[in-house]
Design an enzyme around this catalytic site. Structure first.
Site, PDB file in Angstrom:
ATOM      1  N   LYS A 187       2.709  -3.174   7.612  1.00  0.00           N
ATOM      2  CA  LYS A 187       2.866  -3.013   5.553  1.00  0.00           C
ATOM      3  C   LYS A 187       4.229  -3.259   5.688  1.00  0.00           C
ATOM      4  O   LYS A 187       4.559  -3.418   4.543  1.00  0.00           O
ATOM      5  CB  LYS A 187       1.673  -2.451   5.263  1.00  0.00           C
ATOM      6  CG  LYS A 187       0.185  -3.314   4.911  1.00  0.00           C
ATOM      7  CD  LYS A 187       0.296  -4.972   4.395  1.00  0.00           C
ATOM      8  CE  LYS A 187       0.202  -4.625   3.066  1.00  0.00           C
ATOM      9  NZ  LYS A 187      -0.199  -6.251   2.570  1.00  0.00           N
ATOM     10  N   TYR A 205      -1.294  -0.372  11.321  1.00  0.00           N
ATOM     11  CA  TYR A 205      -1.618  -0.827   9.719  1.00  0.00           C
ATOM     12  C   TYR A 205      -0.463  -0.739   8.762  1.00  0.00           C
ATOM     13  O   TYR A 205       0.509  -1.694   8.338  1.00  0.00           O
ATOM     14  CB  TYR A 205      -2.998  -0.899   8.900  1.00  0.00           C
ATOM     15  CG  TYR A 205      -3.412  -1.010   7.626  1.00  0.00           C
ATOM     16  CD1 TYR A 205      -3.049  -2.469   7.174  1.00  0.00           C
ATOM     17  CD2 TYR A 205      -3.268  -0.250   6.831  1.00  0.00           C
ATOM     18  CE1 TYR A 205      -3.448  -2.557   6.205  1.00  0.00           C
ATOM     19  CE2 TYR A 205      -2.982  -0.064   5.133  1.00  0.00           C
ATOM     20  CZ  TYR A 205      -3.416  -1.664   4.863  1.00  0.00           C
ATOM     21  OH  TYR A 205      -3.282  -2.160   3.336  1.00  0.00           O
ATOM     22  N   THR A 252       0.651  -1.601   0.332  1.00  0.00           N
ATOM     23  CA  THR A 252      -0.140   0.163  -0.058  1.00  0.00           C
ATOM     24  C   THR A 252       0.775   1.505   0.048  1.00  0.00           C
ATOM     25  O   THR A 252       2.213   1.191   0.560  1.00  0.00           O
ATOM     26  CB  THR A 252      -0.345  -0.296   1.189  1.00  0.00           C
ATOM     27  OG1 THR A 252      -1.361   1.125   1.468  1.00  0.00           O
ATOM     28  CG2 THR A 252      -0.426  -0.208   3.180  1.00  0.00           C
ATOM     29  N   ASP A 253       0.245   2.044  -0.468  1.00  0.00           N
ATOM     30  CA  ASP A 253       1.492   3.859  -0.457  1.00  0.00           C
ATOM     31  C   ASP A 253       0.819   4.388   1.207  1.00  0.00           C
ATOM     32  O   ASP A 253       1.497   5.377   1.123  1.00  0.00           O
ATOM     33  CB  ASP A 253       0.319   4.956  -1.628  1.00  0.00           C
ATOM     34  CG  ASP A 253      -1.254   4.945  -1.044  1.00  0.00           C
ATOM     35  OD1 ASP A 253      -1.317   4.324  -0.037  1.00  0.00           O
ATOM     36  OD2 ASP A 253      -1.609   5.785  -1.578  1.00  0.00           O
ATOM     37  N   GLU A 254       0.406   3.872   2.596  1.00  0.00           N
ATOM     38  CA  GLU A 254       0.238   3.774   3.434  1.00  0.00           C
ATOM     39  C   GLU A 254       1.010   3.602   4.061  1.00  0.00           C
ATOM     40  O   GLU A 254       1.989   4.326   5.181  1.00  0.00           O
ATOM     41  CB  GLU A 254      -1.621   3.564   4.193  1.00  0.00           C
ATOM     42  CG  GLU A 254      -2.383   3.992   3.497  1.00  0.00           C
ATOM     43  CD  GLU A 254      -3.517   3.366   4.364  1.00  0.00           C
ATOM     44  OE1 GLU A 254      -3.261   3.363   5.440  1.00  0.00           O
ATOM     45  OE2 GLU A 254      -4.745   2.997   3.565  1.00  0.00           O
TER      46      GLU A 254
HETATM   47  P1  NAD Z   1      -9.321  -7.300   2.159  1.00  0.00           P
HETATM   48  O1  NAD Z   1      -9.531  -7.402   3.468  1.00  0.00           O
HETATM   49  O2  NAD Z   1     -10.761  -7.250   1.634  1.00  0.00           O
HETATM   50  O3  NAD Z   1      -9.021  -8.751   2.123  1.00  0.00           O
HETATM   51  C1  NAD Z   1      -8.201 -10.070   2.925  1.00  0.00           C
HETATM   52  C2  NAD Z   1      -8.404 -10.976   2.554  1.00  0.00           C
HETATM   53  O4  NAD Z   1      -7.112 -11.607   2.920  1.00  0.00           O
HETATM   54  C3  NAD Z   1      -9.294 -11.792   3.053  1.00  0.00           C
HETATM   55  O5  NAD Z   1     -10.302 -12.973   1.882  1.00  0.00           O
HETATM   56  C4  NAD Z   1      -9.244 -12.647   4.278  1.00  0.00           C
HETATM   57  O6  NAD Z   1     -10.207 -13.448   4.907  1.00  0.00           O
HETATM   58  C5  NAD Z   1      -7.118 -12.812   3.846  1.00  0.00           C
HETATM   59  N1  NAD Z   1      -6.758 -13.496   5.568  1.00  0.00           N
HETATM   60  C6  NAD Z   1      -6.698 -12.876   6.460  1.00  0.00           C
HETATM   61  N2  NAD Z   1      -6.031 -13.321   7.178  1.00  0.00           N
HETATM   62  C7  NAD Z   1      -5.712 -13.949   6.395  1.00  0.00           C
HETATM   63  C8  NAD Z   1      -4.448 -14.682   6.806  1.00  0.00           C
HETATM   64  N3  NAD Z   1      -3.108 -15.128   8.074  1.00  0.00           N
HETATM   65  N4  NAD Z   1      -4.305 -16.622   5.971  1.00  0.00           N
HETATM   66  C9  NAD Z   1      -5.222 -15.658   4.905  1.00  0.00           C
HETATM   67  N5  NAD Z   1      -5.620 -15.271   4.759  1.00  0.00           N
HETATM   68  C10 NAD Z   1      -5.843 -14.293   5.571  1.00  0.00           C
HETATM   69  O7  NAD Z   1      -8.159  -6.501   1.894  1.00  0.00           O
HETATM   70  P2  NAD Z   1      -7.933  -5.853   0.754  1.00  0.00           P
HETATM   71  O8  NAD Z   1      -8.728  -4.828   0.409  1.00  0.00           O
HETATM   72  O9  NAD Z   1      -8.529  -7.205  -0.458  1.00  0.00           O
HETATM   73  O10 NAD Z   1      -6.742  -5.587   0.267  1.00  0.00           O
HETATM   74  C11 NAD Z   1      -5.793  -6.758  -0.137  1.00  0.00           C
HETATM   75  C12 NAD Z   1      -4.051  -6.743  -0.010  1.00  0.00           C
HETATM   76  O11 NAD Z   1      -3.824  -5.751  -1.080  1.00  0.00           O
HETATM   77  C13 NAD Z   1      -3.996  -6.512   1.766  1.00  0.00           C
HETATM   78  O12 NAD Z   1      -2.085  -7.082   1.670  1.00  0.00           O
HETATM   79  C14 NAD Z   1      -3.875  -4.279   1.763  1.00  0.00           C
HETATM   80  O13 NAD Z   1      -2.660  -4.391   2.425  1.00  0.00           O
HETATM   81  C15 NAD Z   1      -3.695  -4.185  -0.206  1.00  0.00           C
HETATM   82  N6  NAD Z   1      -3.851  -2.714  -0.515  1.00  0.00           N
HETATM   83  C16 NAD Z   1      -4.996  -2.827  -0.358  1.00  0.00           C
HETATM   84  C17 NAD Z   1      -6.062  -1.225  -1.058  1.00  0.00           C
HETATM   85  C18 NAD Z   1      -7.667  -1.143  -0.989  1.00  0.00           C
HETATM   86  O14 NAD Z   1      -7.476  -0.433  -1.124  1.00  0.00           O
HETATM   87  N7  NAD Z   1      -7.692  -2.062  -0.278  1.00  0.00           N
HETATM   88  C19 NAD Z   1      -5.113  -0.743  -1.045  1.00  0.00           C
HETATM   89  C20 NAD Z   1      -3.166  -1.233  -1.448  1.00  0.00           C
HETATM   90  C21 NAD Z   1      -3.105  -1.770  -1.452  1.00  0.00           C
HETATM   91  P1  TYD Z   2     -10.676   4.063   4.478  1.00  0.00           P
HETATM   92  O1  TYD Z   2     -11.335   3.466   3.750  1.00  0.00           O
HETATM   93  O2  TYD Z   2     -11.098   3.297   5.563  1.00  0.00           O
HETATM   94  O3  TYD Z   2      -9.337   3.316   3.297  1.00  0.00           O
HETATM   95  P2  TYD Z   2      -7.735   4.373   4.684  1.00  0.00           P
HETATM   96  O4  TYD Z   2      -7.693   4.865   6.007  1.00  0.00           O
HETATM   97  O5  TYD Z   2      -6.982   3.073   3.992  1.00  0.00           O
HETATM   98  O6  TYD Z   2      -7.324   5.883   3.227  1.00  0.00           O
HETATM   99  O7  TYD Z   2     -10.867   6.479   4.009  1.00  0.00           O
HETATM  100  C1  TYD Z   2      -9.955   6.305   3.495  1.00  0.00           C
HETATM  101  C2  TYD Z   2     -10.817   8.224   4.284  1.00  0.00           C
HETATM  102  O8  TYD Z   2     -12.366   8.160   4.007  1.00  0.00           O
HETATM  103  C3  TYD Z   2     -10.113   8.253   5.477  1.00  0.00           C
HETATM  104  O9  TYD Z   2      -9.264   9.533   5.125  1.00  0.00           O
HETATM  105  C4  TYD Z   2     -10.956   7.649   6.315  1.00  0.00           C
HETATM  106  C5  TYD Z   2     -12.528   8.607   5.953  1.00  0.00           C
HETATM  107  N1  TYD Z   2     -13.385   7.295   6.478  1.00  0.00           N
HETATM  108  C6  TYD Z   2     -14.554   8.137   6.583  1.00  0.00           C
HETATM  109  O10 TYD Z   2     -14.365   9.776   7.186  1.00  0.00           O
HETATM  110  N2  TYD Z   2     -15.486   8.060   7.646  1.00  0.00           N
HETATM  111  C7  TYD Z   2     -15.618   6.374   8.096  1.00  0.00           C
HETATM  112  O11 TYD Z   2     -16.429   6.070   8.034  1.00  0.00           O
HETATM  113  C8  TYD Z   2     -13.968   5.968   7.007  1.00  0.00           C
HETATM  114  C9  TYD Z   2     -14.567   4.225   7.173  1.00  0.00           C
HETATM  115  C10 TYD Z   2     -13.132   6.216   6.547  1.00  0.00           C
END
Ligand code: NAD
Ligand code: TYD
Length: 350
Positions: A160, A156, A131-133
């Site tokens: 990562k 988090y 992630t970019d975070e």
């Molecule tokens: P998500 O929370 O929707 O899904 C996570 C999945 O991992 C679930 O299916 C869960 O059951 C599985 N999981 C959790 N712990 C586990 C374990 N110990 N063993 C096996 N499986 C396990 O997450 P997402 O939003 O799909 O993100 C996927 C990846 O991409 C993550 O690594 C996250 O850090 C990264 N990412 C997400 C975003 C975003 O915007 N959602 C952006 C950049 C990077």
């Molecule tokens: P989120 O979807 O949790 O992603 P991330 O924290 O990984 O960027 O949140 C996106 C943005 O929205 C973040 O600035 C926090 C804000 N946010 C709210 O204002 N209200 C909410 O209920 C949630 C879940 C997030």
């Protein structure tokens, strides 16, 4: 056929990735290792249950014996590690699971990968989906580059970042073929309604309050999930060993603007709320997230130049497709907002 061990493939991005590989390409065989946490949903890939190109393995990435067995029997060409605890708010109230899965789990995957490569002289590649975070927070100006120093602010992001460092070290020390991608905020179908966009859509459909943290002026850089998945497919096949790529959409928006956009789109489609109010009237400013990062923005020039990747979906199109999906899949939404979700929601939003 190319065999891919995907971890966390029942989650939001992982399930979109597997669907893309199976629907848009003919040469992938997938093993999906997922622990089925609250965020993992077998419904997300149910159409592939009987597909011979897809195998589901229920288990934890921290279970070394299981991972070893999968590597020995399936002999993957790629490992794509999505499995993670992924929600910042949950990492603030309960960081332990983030350390366990995101750091120790990734370490276990890397150790199993090291052993597999050593024993099989395999050409397997390990792609860490990050992630970019990890880069921390930006002010009004500037972008995250691949060379930006890591400065994670939430548990988090720190978990990562730790995992990324391990992946990098395994390339440097053991000469393993690892890759890292750092992507901005994804949105699209199948995202669990704890994250901003599906939470706001879900609440706006029910006429519930739309909780915006702080002044709503935090900025995120939004990327449609399919564009992210296409980038990952390119990186895993074409990137040079040891490389890191930033992935982002150059779609920056303040949270409050995004929430208003969603409300207005729903009003246009569904009409006003039964009591005659516009959905923007549901917006409620609530206390800020602890340590809330102000702005994320990705410079994705490197992947553009090296691999020719471009996002295909602009924010307006992507938002409309996402809203369409949630409107067409309200059954899915009702199913995931189960007892444990209600408990989380009460504790989080009162
Ligand atoms: P998500 O929370 O929707 O899904 C996570 C999945 O991992 C679930 O299916 C869960 O059951 C599985 N999981 C959790 N712990 C586990 C374990 N110990 N063993 C096996 N499986 C396990 O997450 P997402 O939003 O799909 O993100 C996927 C990846 O991409 C993550 O690594 C996250 O850090 C990264 N990412 C997400 C975003 C975003 O915007 N959602 C952006 C950049 C990077
Ligand atoms: P989120 O979807 O949790 O992603 P991330 O924290 O990984 O960027 O949140 C996106 C943005 O929205 C973040 O600035 C926090 C804000 N946010 C709210 O204002 N209200 C909410 O209920 C949630 C879940 C997030």
């Amino acid at each position: 056929m190319k065999t891919v061990l995907v971890t966390g493939g029942l989650g939001f991005i992982g399930s979109n990735f597997i669907r893309l590989l199976l629907n848009d390409f003919s040469d992938y065989h997938i093993i999906n290792l997922d622990a089925v946490t609250y965020a993992g949903n077998p419904e997300n890939l149910k159409e592939f249950t009987a597909d011979s190109r897809y195998l589901f393995a229920h288990g934890d990435i921290g279970d070394r014996e299981l991972v070893d067995k999968l590597l020995q029997t399936e002999k993957p060409d790629f490992i794509v590690n999505f499995a993670a605890e992924s929600h910042v708010d949950r990492s603030i109230t309960g960081p332990a699971a983030f350390i366990e899965t995101n750091i120790v789990g990734t370490f276990t995957m890397l150790e199993a990968f090291r052993n597999y490569c050593g024993e099989n002289d395999s050409k397997c590649r390990f792609l860490q989906v990050s992630t970019d975070e990890v880069y921390g927070s930006l002010g009004a100006e500037g972008y995250f580059l691949e060379t930006t120093p890591y400065s994670p602010n939430s548990p988090y992001a720190a978990s990562k970042a730790s995992a990324d460092h391990l992946v990098r070290a395994y390339h440097h020390t053991y000469k393993l073929d690892t890759l890292i991608t750092n992507c901005s905020n994804n949105y699209g179908p199948l995202q669990f309604p704890e994250k901003l966009i599906p939470l706001m859509i879900s609440n706006a459909l029910e006429g519930l309050a739309l909780p915006v943290y702080g002044d709503g002026k935090n900025v995120r850089d939004w990327l449609y999930v399919e564009d992210h998945c296409r980038a990952l497919e390119l990186v895993m096949n074409q990137a040079q060993s040891g490389v890191t790529y930033n992935i982002g959409g150059r779609n920056e928006l303040e949270n409050i603007e995004l929430v208003k956009l969603l409300c207005n789109s729903l009003d246009r489609r569904l009409g006003l709320l039964p009591d005659g109010r516009a959905r923007t009237e549901l917006i409620k400013f609530v206390g800020d997230r602890k340590g809330h990062d102000q702005r994320y923005a990705i410079d994705a020039d490197k992947i553009r130049k090296d691999l020719g990747w471009e996002p295909q979906t602009n924010l307006a199109q992507g938002m409309e497709m996402t809203i369409d999906w949630y409107l067409d899949n309200q059954e899915w939404l009702n199913q995931v907002r189960d007892g444990s979700y209600q408990k989380y929601y009460q504790e989080m939003y009162g």
